[in-house]
Design a protein around this motif. Structure first.
Motif, mmCIF file in Angstrom:
data_model
loop_
_atom_site.group_PDB
_atom_site.id
_atom_site.type_symbol
_atom_site.label_atom_id
_atom_site.label_comp_id
_atom_site.label_asym_id
_atom_site.label_seq_id
_atom_site.Cartn_x
_atom_site.Cartn_y
_atom_site.Cartn_z
ATOM 1 N N ASN A 87 -5.014 11.015 9.022
ATOM 2 C CA ASN A 87 -5.658 10.010 8.125
ATOM 3 C C ASN A 87 -4.794 9.015 7.723
ATOM 4 O O ASN A 87 -5.130 7.934 7.516
ATOM 5 N N LEU A 88 -3.211 9.215 7.428
ATOM 6 C CA LEU A 88 -2.396 8.159 7.034
ATOM 7 C C LEU A 88 -2.284 7.080 8.279
ATOM 8 O O LEU A 88 -2.322 5.765 7.819
ATOM 9 N N ASN A 89 -2.580 7.303 9.409
ATOM 10 C CA ASN A 89 -2.567 6.292 10.356
ATOM 11 C C ASN A 89 -3.952 5.275 10.383
ATOM 12 O O ASN A 89 -3.720 4.317 10.702
ATOM 13 N N PHE A 121 -3.629 1.224 9.250
ATOM 14 C CA PHE A 121 -4.320 0.281 10.292
ATOM 15 C C PHE A 121 -3.490 0.544 11.820
ATOM 16 O O PHE A 121 -3.389 -0.550 12.590
ATOM 17 N N GLY A 122 -3.327 1.755 11.820
ATOM 18 C CA GLY A 122 -2.781 1.951 12.964
ATOM 19 C C GLY A 122 -4.148 2.210 14.238
ATOM 20 O O GLY A 122 -5.407 1.892 13.657
ATOM 21 N N ASN A 177 -8.371 -0.618 4.053
ATOM 22 C CA ASN A 177 -7.504 0.645 4.385
ATOM 23 C C ASN A 177 -6.310 1.029 3.474
ATOM 24 O O ASN A 177 -6.164 2.061 3.036
ATOM 25 N N ALA A 178 -5.398 -0.190 3.582
ATOM 26 C CA ALA A 178 -4.118 -0.009 2.847
ATOM 27 C C ALA A 178 -4.088 0.172 1.414
ATOM 28 O O ALA A 178 -3.403 1.082 0.688
ATOM 29 N N LEU A 179 -5.104 -0.290 0.710
ATOM 30 C CA LEU A 179 -5.307 -0.187 -0.620
ATOM 31 C C LEU A 179 -5.855 1.203 -1.126
ATOM 32 O O LEU A 179 -5.875 1.529 -2.318
ATOM 33 N N ARG A 180 -6.462 1.878 -0.297
ATOM 34 C CA ARG A 180 -6.383 3.364 -0.438
ATOM 35 C C ARG A 180 -5.210 4.430 -0.854
ATOM 36 O O ARG A 180 -5.430 5.338 -1.393
ATOM 37 N N LEU A 181 -3.974 3.988 -0.388
ATOM 38 C CA LEU A 181 -2.851 4.503 -0.417
ATOM 39 C C LEU A 181 -2.201 4.384 -1.790
ATOM 40 O O LEU A 181 -1.942 2.953 -2.230
#
Length: 423
Positions: free
Chosen positions: A293-295, A299-300, A359-363
């Motif tokens: 999920n991290l990928n 944005f992998g 995606n990135a802003l979920r982290l």
């Protein structure tokens, strides 16, 4: 020909990261994302594999995933034909990912635990035969408590599954019934016991703000999950998704104040128990984050095979998104005929900033600022005005090293993400 990159330029390890987008010309000396058939290079986006198993024993009223009720409670799924189709789909996709190592595999659904032990072993054997799978690849399978058998799960582990994600949702029989689940508390606890006997990396899925749920009942579910000490928890706020039974016949849900109180308690109690809230709905013990999920969130790239599976693959000057045919029968027919892909489209340069930030802003920790350029090919100043506006509202922290949502930004994540639609 493999591009040569001057040492000491680009990323800290001396390589250049992928930096291409539709309609953009590469800078001099810039490494491009892979062309079909090229050897994978250190700067390529990490690649994952997603495999979709579309059948469930019964369709849940809140679920908007591509899942279909299996005949006879799952005993009559066309397993052999579906595995044939998955292999054919993967073989057809090889030119798009040739030579690239696969770091993670996620077998989702639906209910993948409807596959027999022999069927799962065949699937993993096919994957290993066709793809360069990392020796330490994270291989996750989703499972539902109503389909647990100790011997079968021991076989899954022996075949190579090394991470299990169990759809518990609640430990309260009344709430499980309201959610349309086929298991009760007893089956949920038995499933966790079986999982912990065979796997040392286990995630529990739970939901909160359920129909008629009180704050006290939410805390009871949370404490029951924490007592097992699994490596990972996924805690989802129930939402009424379009095209679901709950959307057509909405149940009475807790009010907004109660839902926020539940969320605050979850945040505090998981931290106290040693879990880190690293993504909107994900909590992990140290170094046990879901690598697959991290990928996604970083944005992998990922290849998606199976009925309705989505994929995202990067190439020189373009990012390709694909979707397979959704209905299982249609998917099997088309995959075996050599045409499993129903839709394929290129992500435009105008769409890339929103797709990346979505995606990135979920982290919780955000992402390195340089990764925006690395994975979209666009310079960071493309979104500089929006970054500044979000920072002014207290929703974002942004500098030359990191783009990170604040606590307020995480609470109002949808509003923060939507700001980047304007770029």
């Amino acid at each position: 020909m493999i591009p040569i990159v001057p040492a000491g330029s680009g990323t800290p390890d001396g390589t250049r990261s992928p930096a291409d987008a539709p309609a953009l010309a590469p800078a001099a000396g810039q490494q491009l994302w892979l062309k079909p058939g090229q050897i994978a290079l250190p700067g390529s986006p990490p690649l994952s594999l997603y495999v979709h198993v579309p059948w469930c024993v019964r369709k849940c009223p809140y679920c908007d995933f591509n899942s279909h009720a299996a005949p006879d409670g799952g005993h009559e799924i066309p397993e052999a034909r579906y595995l044939d189709a998955l292999r054919a789909d993967l073989e057809q996709s090889l030119p798009l990912v040739w030579g690239r190592p696969v770091h993670t595999v996620f077998i989702g659904g639906g209910t993948p635990s409807l596959l027999s032990a022999a069927g799962m072993d065949r699937l993993l054997s096919d994957i290993r035969a066709l793809l360069p799978l990392d020796a330490d690849a994270e291989i996750t399978m989703e499972a539902n408590p109503g389909t647990f058998e100790a011997e079968r799960f021991a076989s899954y582990r022996a075949s190579g599954i090394n991470r299990l994600s169990i759809g518990i949702q609640s430990f309260d029989d009344r709430h499980l019934q309201a959610l349309g689940r086929i298991h009760g508390e007893r089956e949920a606890r038995a499933a966790i016991d079986i999982a912990l006997r065979h796997f040392d990396n286990v995630n529990l899925d739970l939901m909160y703000a359920l129909p008629g749920q009180t704050v006290e009942e939410c805390v009871h579910d949370l404490e029951a999950a924490l007592a097992y000490g699994t490596t990972h928890l996924s805690l989802y706020h129930l939402t009424l998704e379009p095209n679901t039974l709950f959307a057509k016949f909405p149940p009475a849900l807790p009010d907004e104040d109660s839902a926020y109180e539940m969320q605050d308690i979850i945040e505090a109690r998981t931290a106290q128990a040693g879990y880190r809230h690293y993504e909107t709905s994900a909590y992990a013990r140290p170094h046990r984050e879901a690598r697959h999920n991290l990928n996604y969130w970083r944005f992998g790239d990922y290849l998606g095979i199976g009925a309705g599976a989505h994929g995202k693959l990067s190439f020189p000057h373009r990012v390709l998104r694909q979707m397979r045919h959704k209905h299982p029968a249609t998917y099997m027919e088309t995959a075996l005929a050599g045409d499993a892909v129903q839709e394929a489209r290129e992500v435009t340069a105008d769409e890339l900033p929103f797709e990346f930030m979505l995606n990135a802003l979920r982290l919780t920790d955000g992402v390195p600022a340089a990764s925006f350029h690395d994975y979209t090919g666009l310079p960071l100043h493309t979104i500089s005005k929006t970054l500044a506006a979000a920072e002014k509202k207290g929703l974002l922290e942004a500098d030359l090293t990191v783009i990170r949502p604040t606590e307020l930004g995480r609470r109002f994540l949808n509003d923060l993400q939507e700001m980047f639609l304007k770029d």
